[in-house]
Design an enzyme around this catalytic site. Structure first.
Site, PDB file in Angstrom:
ATOM      1  N   GLU A 159      -5.442   1.564   3.517  1.00  0.00           N
ATOM      2  CA  GLU A 159      -6.080   0.250   3.413  1.00  0.00           C
ATOM      3  C   GLU A 159      -7.557   0.386   3.040  1.00  0.00           C
ATOM      4  O   GLU A 159      -8.096  -0.417   2.282  1.00  0.00           O
ATOM      5  CB  GLU A 159      -5.944  -0.498   4.743  1.00  0.00           C
ATOM      6  CG  GLU A 159      -4.520  -0.911   5.080  1.00  0.00           C
ATOM      7  CD  GLU A 159      -3.941  -1.893   4.081  1.00  0.00           C
ATOM      8  OE1 GLU A 159      -4.716  -2.694   3.505  1.00  0.00           O
ATOM      9  OE2 GLU A 159      -2.720  -1.862   3.859  1.00  0.00           O
ATOM     10  N   SER A 190       0.820  -1.218   0.000  1.00  0.00           N
ATOM     11  CA  SER A 190       0.000   0.000   0.000  1.00  0.00           C
ATOM     12  C   SER A 190       0.852   1.264   0.000  1.00  0.00           C
ATOM     13  O   SER A 190       0.391   2.332  -0.390  1.00  0.00           O
ATOM     14  CB  SER A 190      -0.932   0.006   1.216  1.00  0.00           C
ATOM     15  OG  SER A 190      -0.192  -0.008   2.424  1.00  0.00           O
ATOM     16  N   HIS A 191       2.113   1.143   0.435  1.00  0.00           N
ATOM     17  CA  HIS A 191       3.022   2.293   0.454  1.00  0.00           C
ATOM     18  C   HIS A 191       4.168   2.114  -0.550  1.00  0.00           C
ATOM     19  O   HIS A 191       5.150   2.848  -0.504  1.00  0.00           O
ATOM     20  CB  HIS A 191       3.601   2.490   1.856  1.00  0.00           C
ATOM     21  CG  HIS A 191       2.605   3.020   2.838  1.00  0.00           C
ATOM     22  ND1 HIS A 191       1.596   2.238   3.366  1.00  0.00           N
ATOM     23  CD2 HIS A 191       2.443   4.255   3.371  1.00  0.00           C
ATOM     24  CE1 HIS A 191       0.878   2.970   4.204  1.00  0.00           C
ATOM     25  NE2 HIS A 191       1.356   4.185   4.220  1.00  0.00           N
TER      26      HIS A 191
END
Length: 333
Positions: A189, A47-48
């Site tokens: 998320e 996600s990063h």
């Protein structure tokens, strides 16, 4: 034909740097951000990682972040480092002040670094671990655009506002790494579930009416749920004080979103503390941490904070990182 390709972290870093430069970022600014993107993929935090790269590129192009900004580092007092990110990326600003922070901590026993006029710093633990690699205890705070309402309220006042603690270890950089946000989960998320059309578990977010929701789109219009109720909000408020008020950065209630093109630069902030562990502990810090870590691991089916990242890192180093070819092509386009 499978859509998955296997890349090494070095290849991911090179790809990310190339794309950031193509979007209008100076090479010296793109390099530290690309390293962090590759590290996120290596540690199993997609996600990063590459997932966020298109947003970084979009923000350079729309002016939400200045890819050509030159961070300004000052040391107003022996134990204090101040970095003005100049509305550029957080990563090169943090990297610019890092040598002065480490040197001051070794000289004084403790040192602080404030970063203002900054941006999303990605995985906060990436930065505190870099302090631990230098043999120092690292603590970090970063604020974000408001997305958490106080308990009993409906309007967001603080961001997900993570804090991080990295304990040094001569063998692997950080023997213990805490990196947690004030919300039940990171906002990214919920955004990921919204993009993929998936529901979120109840308790992750609240709708505009202040009631729990399983619809990520509704949650994004309302607020993230604080972890542990009012205690989680207290942790986020503490981080806001450190990363925004103490750094001289913009409060979350006034910062533009980290997603989308609305608003100008968010001008959020970070705050880091670096400690020489031997001086205050009389040389007993490592021994105490070994005993504490052993107690945690021996308490049943438990693991040290950061152990999952280390396991993912080891697997990535051995097998590479699986990336969707379609994702790479979308970023190139």
């Amino acid at each position: 034909m499978s859509d998955t390709v296997v890349m090494t972290p070095t290849e991911i870093e090179a790809f990310a740097e190339e794309m950031l430069v193509a979007a209008g970022t100076l090479p010296q600014n793109a390099a530290p951000l690309a390293r962090a993107i590759a590290a996120a993929e290596r540690d199993g935090i997609p996600s990063h990682g590459l997932m966020y790269l298109p947003t970084y590129m979009e923000h350079v192009r729309c002016g939400k972040v200045d890819g050509k900004a030159i961070p300004v580092v000052t040391t107003p007092k022996p134990g204090t480092v101040v970095v003005d990110a100049a509305t550029g990326f957080a990563h090169p600003a943090i990297a610019a002040g890092f040598p002065a922070l480490v040197a001051a901590a070794r000289t004084n026993g403790v040192a602080a670094m404030a970063v203002r006029n900054s941006y999303n710093c990605g995985v906060l633990g990436f930065h505190t671990e870099a302090i631990a690699v230098e043999g120092l205890l690292g603590i970090g705070f970063t604020n974000a655009p408001a997305s958490i309402a106080p308990v009993g309220g409906k309007r967001p006042v603080i961001g997900t506002n993570p804090f991080s603690v990295a304990v040094p270890s001569g063998k692997r950089g950080a023997s213990l790494l805490i990196d947690q946000s004030a919300s039940v989960v990171a906002k990214s998320e919920v955004m990921k579930r919204a993009r993929e059309g998936e529901a979120i578990p109840e308790g992750w977010a609240l709708g505009p009416d202040g009631e729990p929701t399983t619809d990520p789109a509704v949650g994004l219009k309302g607020s993230m749920a604080p972890a542990g109720g009012y205690k989680g909000f207290g942790i986020g408020l503490f981080t806001e004080i450190m990363a925004a008020a103490l750094s001289g950065a913009t409060l979350g209630i006034d910062a533009s979103p980290f997603s989308g093109t609305a608003g100008g630069p968010p001008k959020t902030g970070q705050f880091f503390l670096a400690f020489d562990t031997d001086t205050p502990s009389g040389g007993a810090f490592s021994q105490r941490m070994e005993a504490l870590s052993a107690a945690i691991e021996g308490a049943g089916d438990a693991r040290l904070p950061g152990a999952r990242r280390l396991a993912a890192r080891a697997k990535s180093d051995a097998e590479g990182v699986r990336v969707k070819a379609s994702q790479l092509e979308a970023i190139r386009n």
